[in-house]
Design a protein around this motif. Structure first.
Motif, PDB file in Angstrom:
ATOM      1  N   VAL A 116       5.240  -8.721   1.542  1.00 36.34           N
ATOM      2  CA  VAL A 116       6.216  -7.969   2.328  1.00 36.34           C
ATOM      3  C   VAL A 116       6.319  -6.528   1.814  1.00 36.34           C
ATOM      4  O   VAL A 116       6.327  -5.572   2.598  1.00 36.34           O
ATOM      5  CB  VAL A 116       7.593  -8.668   2.318  1.00 36.34           C
ATOM      6  N   ALA A 117       6.363  -6.372   0.489  1.00 31.68           N
ATOM      7  CA  ALA A 117       6.441  -5.023  -0.089  1.00 31.68           C
ATOM      8  C   ALA A 117       5.191  -4.216   0.248  1.00 31.68           C
ATOM      9  O   ALA A 117       5.283  -3.027   0.562  1.00 31.68           O
ATOM     10  CB  ALA A 117       6.628  -5.117  -1.597  1.00 31.68           C
ATOM     11  N   SER A 118       4.032  -4.843   0.221  1.00 32.32           N
ATOM     12  CA  SER A 118       2.789  -4.146   0.540  1.00 32.32           C
ATOM     13  C   SER A 118       2.758  -3.706   1.996  1.00 32.32           C
ATOM     14  O   SER A 118       2.306  -2.603   2.313  1.00 32.32           O
ATOM     15  CB  SER A 118       1.585  -5.039   0.259  1.00 32.32           C
ATOM     16  N   VAL A 119       3.240  -4.533   2.890  1.00 30.70           N
ATOM     17  CA  VAL A 119       3.255  -4.176   4.306  1.00 30.70           C
ATOM     18  C   VAL A 119       4.230  -3.023   4.548  1.00 30.70           C
ATOM     19  O   VAL A 119       3.931  -2.089   5.300  1.00 30.70           O
ATOM     20  CB  VAL A 119       3.592  -5.401   5.181  1.00 30.70           C
ATOM     21  N   VAL A 120       5.385  -3.053   3.896  1.00 30.11           N
ATOM     22  CA  VAL A 120       6.364  -1.967   4.054  1.00 30.11           C
ATOM     23  C   VAL A 120       5.791  -0.658   3.507  1.00 30.11           C
ATOM     24  O   VAL A 120       5.867   0.393   4.164  1.00 30.11           O
ATOM     25  CB  VAL A 120       7.698  -2.325   3.370  1.00 30.11           C
ATOM     26  N   ILE A 121       5.203  -0.712   2.327  1.00 29.10           N
ATOM     27  CA  ILE A 121       4.600   0.488   1.746  1.00 29.10           C
ATOM     28  C   ILE A 121       3.439   0.958   2.615  1.00 29.10           C
ATOM     29  O   ILE A 121       3.246   2.159   2.823  1.00 29.10           O
ATOM     30  CB  ILE A 121       4.150   0.227   0.293  1.00 29.10           C
ATOM     31  N   GLY A 122       2.674   0.026   3.162  1.00 28.47           N
ATOM     32  CA  GLY A 122       1.571   0.378   4.053  1.00 28.47           C
ATOM     33  C   GLY A 122       2.061   1.077   5.302  1.00 28.47           C
ATOM     34  O   GLY A 122       1.451   2.045   5.765  1.00 28.47           O
ATOM     35  N   PHE A 139      -2.808   2.804   5.602  1.00 34.18           N
ATOM     36  CA  PHE A 139      -2.199   1.477   5.627  1.00 34.18           C
ATOM     37  C   PHE A 139      -3.054   0.485   4.833  1.00 34.18           C
ATOM     38  O   PHE A 139      -2.549  -0.258   3.993  1.00 34.18           O
ATOM     39  CB  PHE A 139      -2.023   0.987   7.068  1.00 34.18           C
ATOM     40  N   VAL A 140      -4.348   0.506   5.086  1.00 36.36           N
ATOM     41  CA  VAL A 140      -5.259  -0.401   4.373  1.00 36.36           C
ATOM     42  C   VAL A 140      -5.289  -0.069   2.888  1.00 36.36           C
ATOM     43  O   VAL A 140      -5.259  -0.970   2.028  1.00 36.36           O
ATOM     44  CB  VAL A 140      -6.673  -0.335   4.990  1.00 36.36           C
ATOM     45  N   SER A 180       1.205   4.848   6.348  1.00 35.35           N
ATOM     46  CA  SER A 180       0.593   5.093   7.642  1.00 35.35           C
ATOM     47  C   SER A 180       1.327   6.197   8.399  1.00 35.35           C
ATOM     48  O   SER A 180       0.703   7.105   8.960  1.00 35.35           O
ATOM     49  CB  SER A 180       0.603   3.804   8.461  1.00 35.35           C
ATOM     50  N   VAL A 181       2.634   6.147   8.408  1.00 34.34           N
ATOM     51  CA  VAL A 181       3.432   7.176   9.090  1.00 34.34           C
ATOM     52  C   VAL A 181       3.263   8.526   8.398  1.00 34.34           C
ATOM     53  O   VAL A 181       3.051   9.555   9.051  1.00 34.34           O
ATOM     54  CB  VAL A 181       4.914   6.755   9.151  1.00 34.34           C
ATOM     55  N   GLY A 229      -1.172  -0.465  -3.307  1.00 37.92           N
ATOM     56  CA  GLY A 229       0.290  -0.456  -3.325  1.00 37.92           C
ATOM     57  C   GLY A 229       0.918   0.915  -3.422  1.00 37.92           C
ATOM     58  O   GLY A 229       0.538   1.842  -2.711  1.00 37.92           O
ATOM     59  N   PRO A 230       1.875   1.065  -4.324  1.00 37.64           N
ATOM     60  CA  PRO A 230       2.642   2.315  -4.404  1.00 37.64           C
ATOM     61  C   PRO A 230       1.816   3.531  -4.815  1.00 37.64           C
ATOM     62  O   PRO A 230       2.222   4.661  -4.570  1.00 37.64           O
ATOM     63  CB  PRO A 230       3.724   2.035  -5.443  1.00 37.64           C
ATOM     64  N   PHE A 231       0.656   3.306  -5.410  1.00 40.28           N
ATOM     65  CA  PHE A 231      -0.184   4.446  -5.775  1.00 40.28           C
ATOM     66  C   PHE A 231      -0.680   5.180  -4.532  1.00 40.28           C
ATOM     67  O   PHE A 231      -0.867   6.397  -4.549  1.00 40.28           O
ATOM     68  CB  PHE A 231      -1.361   3.993  -6.640  1.00 40.28           C
ATOM     69  N   ALA A 232      -0.893   4.444  -3.446  1.00 42.07           N
ATOM     70  CA  ALA A 232      -1.278   5.083  -2.180  1.00 42.07           C
ATOM     71  C   ALA A 232      -0.142   5.940  -1.647  1.00 42.07           C
ATOM     72  O   ALA A 232      -0.371   7.009  -1.084  1.00 42.07           O
ATOM     73  CB  ALA A 232      -1.672   4.026  -1.164  1.00 42.07           C
TER      74      ALA A 232
END
Length: 92
Positions: free
Chosen positions: A8-14, A32-33, A18-19, A39-42
């Motif tokens: 869930v955290a990865s999808v939210v961060i993704g 997003f990918v 993305s935005v 994770g948060p590094f992206a």
């Protein structure tokens, strides 16, 4: 349970990456990918990227205005002037 929380955290961060990526003029799906992978590094990486959309808009405005004079009376192109403004904005 821990895996579900991570997912869930990865999808939210993704989604946030993305935005942010699409607002800055780079591919949102790629970010997003990447966020799913690192994770948060992206999120930190996309936040540190320059805003390419603003650069494009400033460059178009500068090209439409033509040349301009600098403070010392020397003529410079509007593109060079836009680049100077961007450098001042970043603090170079």
């Amino acid at each position: 349970m821990l895996f579900l929380l991570w997912l869930v955290a990865s999808v939210v961060i993704g989604f946030v990456c993305s935005v942010a990526g699409s607002n800055k003029g780079v591919g949102g799906i790629r970010w997003f990918v990447l966020a799913l992978l690192i994770g948060p590094f992206a999120l930190l990486a996309v936040a540190a990227m320059p805003d390419l959309k603003t650069r494009r808009i400033l460059r178009l405005i500068a090209e439409q205005q033509g040349g301009s004079l600098t403070e010392d009376g020397e003529e410079t192109s509007a593109v060079d002037r836009a680049n100077e403004i961007l450098k001042k904005k970043r603090g170079y």
